[in-house]
Write a protein that holds these residues in place. Sequence first.
Motif, short mmCIF file in Angstrom:
data_model
loop_
_atom_site.label_atom_id
_atom_site.label_comp_id
_atom_site.label_asym_id
_atom_site.label_seq_id
_atom_site.Cartn_x
_atom_site.Cartn_y
_atom_site.Cartn_z
N ILE A 125 0.82 -1.21 0.00
CA ILE A 125 0.00 0.00 0.00
C ILE A 125 0.87 1.27 0.00
O ILE A 125 0.50 2.28 -0.61
N GLU A 126 2.02 1.22 0.65
CA GLU A 126 2.92 2.37 0.64
C GLU A 126 3.56 2.55 -0.74
O GLU A 126 3.78 3.69 -1.17
N GLN A 127 3.84 1.45 -1.41
CA GLN A 127 4.38 1.55 -2.76
C GLN A 127 3.35 2.14 -3.73
O GLN A 127 3.68 2.92 -4.61
N VAL A 128 2.09 1.75 -3.54
CA VAL A 128 1.01 2.30 -4.37
C VAL A 128 0.90 3.80 -4.15
O VAL A 128 0.66 4.56 -5.10
N ARG A 129 1.06 4.25 -2.93
CA ARG A 129 0.99 5.70 -2.65
C ARG A 129 2.08 6.46 -3.41
O ARG A 129 1.90 7.63 -3.76
N LYS A 130 3.20 5.82 -3.66
CA LYS A 130 4.30 6.47 -4.36
C LYS A 130 4.18 6.37 -5.88
O LYS A 130 4.84 7.11 -6.60
N SER A 131 3.37 5.45 -6.35
CA SER A 131 3.32 5.18 -7.79
C SER A 131 2.66 6.33 -8.54
O SER A 131 1.73 6.97 -8.05
N THR A 132 3.14 6.57 -9.75
CA THR A 132 2.62 7.67 -10.57
C THR A 132 2.05 7.19 -11.89
O THR A 132 1.32 7.94 -12.56
#
Length: 316
Positions: free
Chosen positions: A245-252
């Motif tokens: 979920i933290e990686q998704v927050r960073k994804s663009t």
Amino acid sequence: MRKRIIYVIIIVVLLLTGCTIGGSFYMLNFSLTPDAKILSKDADSYPYMYRNYPFLRPWVDSLRQADALKDTFIINPHGIQLHAYYVAAPKPTDKTAVIVHGYTDNAIRMFMIGYLYNRDLGYNILLPDLQHQGESEGRAIQMGWKDRFDVLQWMNIANKIFGDNTQMAVHGISMGGATTMMVSGEEQQPFVKCFVEDCGYTSVWDEFAALLKDQFGLPAFPLMNTTSALCQYRYGWSFAEAQQIEQVRKSTKPMLFIHGDKDAFVPYAMLHPLYEAKTKGRKAIFIAKGSVHAMAYRDHHEEYTRIVKDFVSKEE
């Protein structure tokens, strides 16, 4: 009397400590080095896939007859040998998909998604075996966390194989969906266009805690804490740090989220927090009605294909 009580307390504490430590070793081995790896070998995977997706057999046969089903090996920066299959598009194209399998599976068990991209959409495809699965080496399953770096390496390899100027989609199911989300949060090459995650989990901690409760009726504390620490000691990462979920927050880059609403293995309740965490870039959601874990494509073949095609075809 007081000494006897103290002795009893000490014995109980020691027993509980011993049980927790023993349980941690069992849980880690059960989760990351399961016997199921033996069942995911190539010879067993083809019959399984042909039973569930009969249309795959003529496609695979035609690829073999044309010598179009290739495989390759690479060595990652940690010296681990990794394997992948790849197939060029029926007609020359700059479109490529990297397709990532699930827990205790292998690349062959993602051939149905390979069919979707190669046969239905006309893409080049590359399907890696993740660590400790299929024909890839590795001491243990990495649940997508360390796998993200391997997939990034495979993405670069795929770009070189198919022309060094591709437009790339990354599509994963189950642990492959979790891996795809892990990859999405890293810095991307210009050729990466979008991501499709199907029934991935919010974090390794959340997934293991859910399975611990569902399969063994146990709370997360203290077993999850001690097992996570053991994983850190043995494999160099902890359950707590492996946060999809933290990686998704960073994804663009654009991302399509897919989940069956009857999924209990990776609880359906994980879908919406992941979708809501995606605040940068285009996103879409597909809820597969009535589908259990990892069966959205099988159950909704035509709708799944149409939704994926529409999503990956749009410009950012």
